[in-house]
Design a protein around this motif. Sequence first.
Motif, PDB file in Angstrom:
ATOM      1  N   LEU A 213       0.230   6.357 -21.801  1.00  0.00           N
ATOM      2  CA  LEU A 213      -0.831   6.301 -20.792  1.00  0.00           C
ATOM      3  C   LEU A 213      -2.097   5.661 -21.352  1.00  0.00           C
ATOM      4  CD1 LEU A 213      -0.524   9.797 -19.033  1.00  0.00           C
ATOM      5  CD2 LEU A 213       0.182   7.581 -18.160  1.00  0.00           C
ATOM      6  N   MET A 214      -2.454   6.015 -22.574  1.00  0.00           N
ATOM      7  CA  MET A 214      -3.646   5.434 -23.196  1.00  0.00           C
ATOM      8  C   MET A 214      -3.467   3.935 -23.433  1.00  0.00           C
ATOM      9  SD  MET A 214      -4.491   8.505 -25.911  1.00  0.00           S
ATOM     10  CE  MET A 214      -5.924   7.727 -26.621  1.00  0.00           C
ATOM     11  N   SER A 215      -2.252   3.522 -23.784  1.00  0.00           N
ATOM     12  CA  SER A 215      -1.978   2.094 -24.001  1.00  0.00           C
ATOM     13  C   SER A 215      -2.087   1.314 -22.702  1.00  0.00           C
ATOM     14  CB  SER A 215      -0.578   1.916 -24.609  1.00  0.00           C
ATOM     15  OG  SER A 215      -0.482   2.566 -25.855  1.00  0.00           O
ATOM     16  N   ILE A 216      -1.529   1.883 -21.619  1.00  0.00           N
ATOM     17  CA  ILE A 216      -1.597   1.210 -20.311  1.00  0.00           C
ATOM     18  C   ILE A 216      -3.048   1.116 -19.843  1.00  0.00           C
ATOM     19  CG2 ILE A 216      -0.942   1.378 -17.883  1.00  0.00           C
ATOM     20  CD1 ILE A 216       1.639   2.772 -18.818  1.00  0.00           C
ATOM     21  N   ARG A 217      -3.820   2.188 -20.023  1.00  0.00           N
ATOM     22  CA  ARG A 217      -5.227   2.171 -19.609  1.00  0.00           C
ATOM     23  C   ARG A 217      -6.001   1.115 -20.385  1.00  0.00           C
ATOM     24  NH1 ARG A 217      -8.627   7.469 -20.692  1.00  0.00           N
ATOM     25  NH2 ARG A 217      -8.144   6.781 -22.805  1.00  0.00           N
ATOM     26  N   LYS A 218      -5.767   1.045 -21.688  1.00  0.00           N
ATOM     27  CA  LYS A 218      -6.447   0.043 -22.516  1.00  0.00           C
ATOM     28  C   LYS A 218      -6.087  -1.369 -22.063  1.00  0.00           C
ATOM     29  CE  LYS A 218      -7.073  -1.419 -27.309  1.00  0.00           C
ATOM     30  NZ  LYS A 218      -6.687  -1.182 -28.732  1.00  0.00           N
ATOM     31  N   GLU A 219      -4.806  -1.570 -21.744  1.00  0.00           N
ATOM     32  CA  GLU A 219      -4.351  -2.885 -21.287  1.00  0.00           C
ATOM     33  C   GLU A 219      -5.018  -3.268 -19.966  1.00  0.00           C
ATOM     34  OE1 GLU A 219      -0.178  -5.077 -19.920  1.00  0.00           O
ATOM     35  OE2 GLU A 219      -0.139  -3.116 -20.901  1.00  0.00           O
ATOM     36  N   LYS A 220      -5.099  -2.317 -19.022  1.00  0.00           N
ATOM     37  CA  LYS A 220      -5.718  -2.600 -17.724  1.00  0.00           C
ATOM     38  C   LYS A 220      -7.203  -2.937 -17.872  1.00  0.00           C
ATOM     39  CE  LYS A 220      -2.300  -2.110 -14.844  1.00  0.00           C
ATOM     40  NZ  LYS A 220      -1.874  -3.248 -13.976  1.00  0.00           N
ATOM     41  N   LEU A 221      -7.895  -2.161 -18.723  1.00  0.00           N
ATOM     42  CA  LEU A 221      -9.326  -2.417 -18.910  1.00  0.00           C
ATOM     43  C   LEU A 221      -9.570  -3.731 -19.643  1.00  0.00           C
ATOM     44  CD1 LEU A 221     -10.580   1.170 -19.838  1.00  0.00           C
ATOM     45  CD2 LEU A 221     -10.929  -0.066 -17.695  1.00  0.00           C
ATOM     46  N   THR A 222      -8.667  -4.098 -20.555  1.00  0.00           N
ATOM     47  CA  THR A 222      -8.800  -5.364 -21.272  1.00  0.00           C
ATOM     48  C   THR A 222      -8.586  -6.537 -20.324  1.00  0.00           C
ATOM     49  OG1 THR A 222      -8.006  -4.335 -23.320  1.00  0.00           O
ATOM     50  CG2 THR A 222      -7.931  -6.735 -23.200  1.00  0.00           C
ATOM     51  N   GLU A 223      -7.585  -6.414 -19.444  1.00  0.00           N
ATOM     52  CA  GLU A 223      -7.313  -7.485 -18.474  1.00  0.00           C
ATOM     53  C   GLU A 223      -8.493  -7.714 -17.542  1.00  0.00           C
ATOM     54  OE1 GLU A 223      -3.834  -6.277 -16.428  1.00  0.00           O
ATOM     55  OE2 GLU A 223      -2.447  -6.811 -18.063  1.00  0.00           O
ATOM     56  N   ASN A 224      -9.224  -6.654 -17.248  1.00  0.00           N
ATOM     57  CA  ASN A 224     -10.346  -6.752 -16.297  1.00  0.00           C
ATOM     58  C   ASN A 224     -11.693  -6.534 -17.001  1.00  0.00           C
ATOM     59  OD1 ASN A 224      -8.948  -6.696 -13.384  1.00  0.00           O
ATOM     60  ND2 ASN A 224      -7.847  -5.274 -14.712  1.00  0.00           N
ATOM     61  N   SER A 225     -11.750  -6.836 -18.297  1.00  0.00           N
ATOM     62  CA  SER A 225     -12.968  -6.589 -19.070  1.00  0.00           C
ATOM     63  C   SER A 225     -14.157  -7.382 -18.524  1.00  0.00           C
ATOM     64  CB  SER A 225     -12.742  -6.929 -20.541  1.00  0.00           C
ATOM     65  OG  SER A 225     -12.344  -8.283 -20.693  1.00  0.00           O
ATOM     66  N   ARG A 226     -13.899  -8.617 -18.064  1.00  0.00           N
ATOM     67  CA  ARG A 226     -14.999  -9.429 -17.533  1.00  0.00           C
ATOM     68  C   ARG A 226     -15.618  -8.771 -16.303  1.00  0.00           C
ATOM     69  NH1 ARG A 226     -15.776 -13.049 -13.585  1.00  0.00           N
ATOM     70  NH2 ARG A 226     -13.608 -12.845 -12.913  1.00  0.00           N
ATOM     71  N   LEU A 227     -14.754  -8.253 -15.421  1.00  0.00           N
ATOM     72  CA  LEU A 227     -15.259  -7.610 -14.208  1.00  0.00           C
ATOM     73  C   LEU A 227     -15.942  -6.279 -14.535  1.00  0.00           C
ATOM     74  CD1 LEU A 227     -12.327  -8.239 -11.694  1.00  0.00           C
ATOM     75  CD2 LEU A 227     -14.492  -9.464 -11.882  1.00  0.00           C
ATOM     76  N   VAL A 228     -15.396  -5.560 -15.508  1.00  0.00           N
ATOM     77  CA  VAL A 228     -16.004  -4.287 -15.899  1.00  0.00           C
ATOM     78  C   VAL A 228     -17.400  -4.512 -16.466  1.00  0.00           C
ATOM     79  CG1 VAL A 228     -15.836  -2.320 -17.470  1.00  0.00           C
ATOM     80  CG2 VAL A 228     -13.787  -3.154 -16.305  1.00  0.00           C
ATOM     81  N   ASP A 229     -17.538  -5.515 -17.352  1.00  0.00           N
ATOM     82  CA  ASP A 229     -18.854  -5.836 -17.921  1.00  0.00           C
ATOM     83  C   ASP A 229     -19.823  -6.292 -16.835  1.00  0.00           C
ATOM     84  OD1 ASP A 229     -17.905  -5.217 -20.422  1.00  0.00           O
ATOM     85  OD2 ASP A 229     -17.456  -7.300 -20.969  1.00  0.00           O
ATOM     86  N   LYS A 230     -19.314  -7.078 -15.911  1.00  0.00           N
ATOM     87  CA  LYS A 230     -20.150  -7.564 -14.812  1.00  0.00           C
ATOM     88  C   LYS A 230     -20.637  -6.409 -13.947  1.00  0.00           C
ATOM     89  CE  LYS A 230     -20.075 -11.639 -11.826  1.00  0.00           C
ATOM     90  NZ  LYS A 230     -19.206 -12.675 -11.196  1.00  0.00           N
ATOM     91  N   SER A 231     -19.738  -5.442 -13.703  1.00  0.00           N
ATOM     92  CA  SER A 231     -20.090  -4.275 -12.908  1.00  0.00           C
ATOM     93  C   SER A 231     -21.130  -3.415 -13.623  1.00  0.00           C
ATOM     94  CB  SER A 231     -18.842  -3.454 -12.614  1.00  0.00           C
ATOM     95  OG  SER A 231     -19.157  -2.272 -11.919  1.00  0.00           O
TER      96      SER A 231
END
Length: 292
Positions: A213-231
């Motif tokens: 679960l932690m690996s999947i969460r890290k992968e999802k946040l990495t894929e959308n890191s640009r949007l997360v930083d923008k938010s």
Amino acid sequence: MWRVNTTAFFLFMRDAHLVNFIKNRFDDGSGEVVSAILGLNNQLDGDMAQCSSSASYDKILLALKAKNPNLVPFAKSYLDILCENEMGIVKMVDVYGSGSYLINFSNFHTEYAKHHISSIVRDRFGPKCHRIFSIVLAKKMIEQKQVSELALLPYKDAKELLYTLYTENFLEIQELHRTPDFSPLRTFYLFHVPIDKLTSKLLNVCYKAIFNLMSIRKEKLTENSRLVDKSLRADAAVLVATQRGISPDDLEDMLTASEKQQLGSCMRIVKKLDLGEINILDSILCAYTFWE
């Protein structure tokens, strides 16, 4: 330097699980009586003893009177029921006078592990397998024919379900030979629950699951890191504007509609993963405390 007192947190969670377990097994009144005994436990935060400190009956009454005065007339009855129960979680240690009572945490951890594993059997194999598993767990050692009779199931169905649990390692067989020649015809085959092995297996499975679960969460946040930083930058801009008396509506939106949709989908997945981690941590706490 400040740090989290993990031991105190662990003890708090243990007590909360204990009270909820008693409430579910008996009723809310029994849980409140146990909570009163735990409230009188004067052990240190770092004390991982197998039992709580003893609490006199008079002190328990005073604790109940302060929080649940309606339970005071029934306190003795609740304590007698809890002490007479075969689980042995609440014990009377001083028979003189009104008596003193304590909580046996070791017995609670064992019963909580059994309850947790029984829930897994019910969810995975269904109510009939759960009924059979509960019978074997209660009887400790039991023959196949006795299981069929107690479970009120046809012999063939009981045999099939027993061996389903056996092949999945939820049950083991103990051979008891009546004669020195080890003849199968003169041998008792007794089913029993290997609670130690099951708890160890549960702990290992939970560790693997939470890693995934932690690996999947890290992968999802990495894929959308640009949007997360923008938010995050957008949230920071809104905070600064609010502090300066500027309406957030006057600020230019930093995220497009499609980006908001993509980010929202990512955060919903992350939230589900977080909830999954919390549920698994509950199972880890159950298995870990069994071995402590």
